[in-house]
Design a protein around this motif. Structure first.
Motif, PDB file in Angstrom:
ATOM      1  N   PHE A 190     -41.886 -22.293  -0.242  1.00 41.46           N
ATOM      2  CA  PHE A 190     -41.853 -21.606   1.055  1.00 41.46           C
ATOM      3  C   PHE A 190     -41.969 -22.658   2.151  1.00 41.46           C
ATOM      4  O   PHE A 190     -42.912 -23.454   2.158  1.00 41.46           O
ATOM      5  CB  PHE A 190     -43.004 -20.602   1.157  1.00 41.46           C
ATOM      6  CG  PHE A 190     -42.898 -19.502   0.142  1.00 41.46           C
ATOM      7  CD1 PHE A 190     -41.784 -18.684   0.104  1.00 41.46           C
ATOM      8  CD2 PHE A 190     -43.912 -19.293  -0.783  1.00 41.46           C
ATOM      9  CE1 PHE A 190     -41.677 -17.668  -0.841  1.00 41.46           C
ATOM     10  CE2 PHE A 190     -43.815 -18.281  -1.725  1.00 41.46           C
ATOM     11  CZ  PHE A 190     -42.695 -17.469  -1.753  1.00 41.46           C
ATOM     12  N   GLY A 191     -41.006 -22.696   3.040  1.00 44.98           N
ATOM     13  CA  GLY A 191     -41.040 -23.676   4.132  1.00 44.98           C
ATOM     14  C   GLY A 191     -40.551 -25.057   3.740  1.00 44.98           C
ATOM     15  O   GLY A 191     -40.511 -25.949   4.580  1.00 44.98           O
ATOM     16  N   LEU A 192     -40.159 -25.247   2.491  1.00 43.47           N
ATOM     17  CA  LEU A 192     -39.707 -26.574   2.047  1.00 43.47           C
ATOM     18  C   LEU A 192     -38.210 -26.535   1.749  1.00 43.47           C
ATOM     19  O   LEU A 192     -37.789 -26.165   0.651  1.00 43.47           O
ATOM     20  CB  LEU A 192     -40.468 -27.000   0.785  1.00 43.47           C
ATOM     21  CG  LEU A 192     -41.971 -27.178   0.954  1.00 43.47           C
ATOM     22  CD1 LEU A 192     -42.632 -27.434  -0.391  1.00 43.47           C
ATOM     23  CD2 LEU A 192     -42.260 -28.334   1.911  1.00 43.47           C
ATOM     24  N   TYR A 193     -37.414 -26.861   2.752  1.00 44.19           N
ATOM     25  CA  TYR A 193     -35.965 -26.767   2.627  1.00 44.19           C
ATOM     26  C   TYR A 193     -35.323 -28.100   2.977  1.00 44.19           C
ATOM     27  O   TYR A 193     -35.762 -28.772   3.902  1.00 44.19           O
ATOM     28  CB  TYR A 193     -35.388 -25.711   3.588  1.00 44.19           C
ATOM     29  CG  TYR A 193     -36.217 -24.467   3.689  1.00 44.19           C
ATOM     30  CD1 TYR A 193     -36.308 -23.581   2.617  1.00 44.19           C
ATOM     31  CD2 TYR A 193     -36.942 -24.190   4.847  1.00 44.19           C
ATOM     32  CE1 TYR A 193     -37.084 -22.454   2.706  1.00 44.19           C
ATOM     33  CE2 TYR A 193     -37.731 -23.055   4.934  1.00 44.19           C
ATOM     34  CZ  TYR A 193     -37.808 -22.193   3.859  1.00 44.19           C
ATOM     35  OH  TYR A 193     -38.579 -21.079   3.938  1.00 44.19           O
ATOM     36  N   ARG A 194     -34.262 -28.462   2.261  1.00 42.61           N
ATOM     37  CA  ARG A 194     -33.477 -29.641   2.636  1.00 42.61           C
ATOM     38  C   ARG A 194     -32.020 -29.227   2.699  1.00 42.61           C
ATOM     39  O   ARG A 194     -31.480 -28.720   1.716  1.00 42.61           O
ATOM     40  CB  ARG A 194     -33.670 -30.757   1.616  1.00 42.61           C
ATOM     41  CG  ARG A 194     -32.961 -32.059   2.022  1.00 42.61           C
ATOM     42  CD  ARG A 194     -33.603 -33.258   1.353  1.00 42.61           C
ATOM     43  NE  ARG A 194     -33.611 -33.145  -0.103  1.00 42.61           N
ATOM     44  CZ  ARG A 194     -32.579 -33.469  -0.888  1.00 42.61           C
ATOM     45  NH1 ARG A 194     -31.462 -33.926  -0.367  1.00 42.61           N
ATOM     46  NH2 ARG A 194     -32.668 -33.334  -2.198  1.00 42.61           N
ATOM     47  N   GLU A 195     -31.413 -29.404   3.868  1.00 47.99           N
ATOM     48  CA  GLU A 195     -29.995 -29.044   4.017  1.00 47.99           C
ATOM     49  C   GLU A 195     -29.141 -30.087   3.303  1.00 47.99           C
ATOM     50  O   GLU A 195     -29.245 -31.276   3.582  1.00 47.99           O
ATOM     51  CB  GLU A 195     -29.628 -29.015   5.506  1.00 47.99           C
ATOM     52  CG  GLU A 195     -28.222 -28.487   5.749  1.00 47.99           C
ATOM     53  CD  GLU A 195     -27.842 -28.576   7.221  1.00 47.99           C
ATOM     54  OE1 GLU A 195     -28.014 -27.572   7.920  1.00 47.99           O
ATOM     55  OE2 GLU A 195     -27.394 -29.651   7.649  1.00 47.99           O
ATOM     56  N   THR A 231     -38.214 -15.726  -7.677  1.00 49.12           N
ATOM     57  CA  THR A 231     -37.136 -16.597  -8.169  1.00 49.12           C
ATOM     58  C   THR A 231     -37.699 -17.874  -8.782  1.00 49.12           C
ATOM     59  O   THR A 231     -37.041 -18.520  -9.576  1.00 49.12           O
ATOM     60  CB  THR A 231     -36.200 -17.025  -7.020  1.00 49.12           C
ATOM     61  OG1 THR A 231     -37.009 -17.613  -6.005  1.00 49.12           O
ATOM     62  CG2 THR A 231     -35.436 -15.872  -6.452  1.00 49.12           C
ATOM     63  N   GLY A 232     -38.907 -18.241  -8.390  1.00 46.73           N
ATOM     64  CA  GLY A 232     -39.456 -19.541  -8.788  1.00 46.73           C
ATOM     65  C   GLY A 232     -38.777 -20.640  -7.975  1.00 46.73           C
ATOM     66  O   GLY A 232     -37.761 -20.403  -7.310  1.00 46.73           O
ATOM     67  N   PHE A 233     -39.356 -21.824  -7.981  1.00 50.19           N
ATOM     68  CA  PHE A 233     -38.790 -22.976  -7.264  1.00 50.19           C
ATOM     69  C   PHE A 233     -38.606 -24.117  -8.258  1.00 50.19           C
ATOM     70  O   PHE A 233     -39.288 -24.143  -9.275  1.00 50.19           O
ATOM     71  CB  PHE A 233     -39.744 -23.413  -6.141  1.00 50.19           C
ATOM     72  CG  PHE A 233     -39.957 -22.368  -5.094  1.00 50.19           C
ATOM     73  CD1 PHE A 233     -38.957 -22.061  -4.180  1.00 50.19           C
ATOM     74  CD2 PHE A 233     -41.165 -21.672  -5.025  1.00 50.19           C
ATOM     75  CE1 PHE A 233     -39.163 -21.087  -3.205  1.00 50.19           C
ATOM     76  CE2 PHE A 233     -41.369 -20.699  -4.053  1.00 50.19           C
ATOM     77  CZ  PHE A 233     -40.372 -20.410  -3.147  1.00 50.19           C
ATOM     78  N   PRO A 234     -37.709 -25.065  -8.005  1.00 48.06           N
ATOM     79  CA  PRO A 234     -36.777 -25.120  -6.884  1.00 48.06           C
ATOM     80  C   PRO A 234     -35.519 -24.319  -7.187  1.00 48.06           C
ATOM     81  O   PRO A 234     -35.267 -23.957  -8.325  1.00 48.06           O
ATOM     82  CB  PRO A 234     -36.446 -26.619  -6.813  1.00 48.06           C
ATOM     83  CG  PRO A 234     -36.537 -27.085  -8.233  1.00 48.06           C
ATOM     84  CD  PRO A 234     -37.603 -26.251  -8.885  1.00 48.06           C
ATOM     85  N   PHE A 235     -34.729 -24.063  -6.122  1.00 47.98           N
ATOM     86  CA  PHE A 235     -33.414 -23.447  -6.340  1.00 47.98           C
ATOM     87  C   PHE A 235     -32.428 -23.906  -5.265  1.00 47.98           C
ATOM     88  O   PHE A 235     -32.834 -24.490  -4.250  1.00 47.98           O
ATOM     89  CB  PHE A 235     -33.499 -21.920  -6.408  1.00 47.98           C
ATOM     90  CG  PHE A 235     -33.978 -21.214  -5.165  1.00 47.98           C
ATOM     91  CD1 PHE A 235     -33.099 -20.903  -4.130  1.00 47.98           C
ATOM     92  CD2 PHE A 235     -35.308 -20.812  -5.051  1.00 47.98           C
ATOM     93  CE1 PHE A 235     -33.543 -20.218  -3.001  1.00 47.98           C
ATOM     94  CE2 PHE A 235     -35.755 -20.123  -3.912  1.00 47.98           C
ATOM     95  CZ  PHE A 235     -34.871 -19.833  -2.893  1.00 47.98           C
ATOM     96  N   LEU A 236     -31.154 -23.659  -5.535  1.00 50.21           N
ATOM     97  CA  LEU A 236     -30.109 -23.960  -4.553  1.00 50.21           C
ATOM     98  C   LEU A 236     -29.802 -22.670  -3.800  1.00 50.21           C
ATOM     99  O   LEU A 236     -29.611 -21.628  -4.432  1.00 50.21           O
ATOM    100  CB  LEU A 236     -28.842 -24.464  -5.259  1.00 50.21           C
ATOM    101  CG  LEU A 236     -27.674 -24.806  -4.340  1.00 50.21           C
ATOM    102  CD1 LEU A 236     -27.928 -26.108  -3.582  1.00 50.21           C
ATOM    103  CD2 LEU A 236     -26.363 -24.929  -5.127  1.00 50.21           C
TER     104      LEU A 236
END
Ligand code: KG4
Ligand code: ZN
Length: 316
Positions: free
Chosen positions: A152-157, A130-135
């Motif tokens: 990978f492992g980099l998420y912000r709610e 998908t590539g980054f970043p995405f929603l």
């Protein structure tokens, strides 16, 4: 490198094998719908007992379909939560035993992180980039959340439900209408023949926030059903289903639009059981087309709980 994934977080016993993080070799799910249907929802104790019965047969089948044996595994990824504690214990104890006896790493995976990874999976077993970043929109029976994913492992709610999850609202409305469990698929089907404008249900847009709220909608549906003399008629049930579903979808799509715009993102990935909803899917496809958004939306069988997503997250 072969990774075995295990998920027993709710009422599905799931095992899957993934090769080199690129290919799903097997993805086996044993559902418990028939056990819980007569209670109108999941009975946690029955769920964990059934997991104990099914965990080895399901894993054996996943290994058989993949054409490998336990000794070929490089690691075992298991969902440790969130979920029903008794159900999670079965998968975790089982995975720990295999890890210990085979001397291979045990990789704990968060269920929501697993759902984020399921957006990469295709039904033919291939894994997308998908590539980054995405929603990421995770919309299921337990969660309704939006995450910004930067790697990978980099998420912000960005937001989550303040009360009921969207799937929980589908299940509760179906129960009020006497349609059984799980409610999502049957409401999806009935809504196709109903009028989405027959009843005007509230939409909690909560301006300025990416949070969701579905409890007011659920109460409005309950009052509408209780106050109607024609509540048993087929037409009424279809109209309630269509009007309720439209209220959920309007809010979800609006929130997704806000988050994409504010975060400057042009890739959207969906997962979770409600991601199987046909109207939500077509609404998101139209929105993505209008806005020039790249949309990753797995097939319904991969939107719902499975272990391939856990194995893929575990691999990374
Ligand atoms: O992701 P999932 O399998 O388990 C959880 O982690 O919750 O999602 C199950 C939820 C249930 O609430 C079910 O009613 C809902 O997903 N669901 C649907 C549809 N298929 C399943 N909701 C709306 N439309 C559907 N077609
Ligand atoms: Zn789930």
């Amino acid at each position: 490198m072969f990774i075995l994934g295990i998920d027993t977080s709710c009422d599905d016993t799931a095992a899957a094998v993934i090769e080199d993080g690129r290919r799903i070799l097997s993805n086996i799910v044993s559902t418990q719908e028939t056990i819980h249907r007569k209670y109108g929802g999941i009975v946690p104790e029955l769920a964990s007992r059934r997991h104990i019965e099914m965990i080895w047969p399901v894993t054996e089948e996943a290994l058989r379909v993949a054409g490998i044996a336990l000794r070929d595994l490089s690691g075992i990824a298991v969902c440790y939560g969130p979920g029903l504690i008794g159900s999670l214990l079965v998968g975790c104890s089982f995975a720990k035993a295999i890890s210990y006896s085979r001397g291979i790493p045990l990789i704990p995976v968060n269920h929501i992180e697993g759902h984020i990874f399921s957006s990469f999976l295709k039904e033919d077993g291939s894994v997308l980039d998908t590539g980054f970043p995405f929603l990421a929109l995770i919309i299921s029976g337990g969660h309704t959340s939006l995450y910004r994913v930067d790697g990978f492992g980099l998420y912000r709610e960005l937001g989550k439900t303040r009360d009921d999850a969207a799937g929980e609202a589908f299940d509760k409305v179906a129960k009020l209408l006497g349609l059984g469990y799980p409610g999502g698929p049957v409401i999806d089907r009935l809504a196709k023949e109903g009028n989405p404008e027959a009843m005007t249900f509230p939409r909690a847009y909560l301006p300025g926030s990416y949070d969701f709220s579905f409890s007011g909608l659920k109460t409005a549906v309950r009052l509408e059903i209780q106050g109607s003399v024609s509540r048993k008629s087929e037409g009424f049930v279809r109209d309630i289903a269509a009007s309720f579903q439209a209220a959920v979808i309007d809010v979800v799509i609006k929130k997704v639009e806000w988050a994409l715009k504010d975060e400057g993102l042009n890739v959207l990935a969906i997962s979770g059981g409600v991601g199987a909803n046909s109207s939500l899917r077509s609404g998101l496809v139209t929105m993505a087309k209008n806005w020039g958004i790249k949309l990753f939306i797995p097939p319904p069988s991969i939107c719902t709980d499975n272990a391939a997503m856990i194995a893929l997250a575990g691999y990374h």
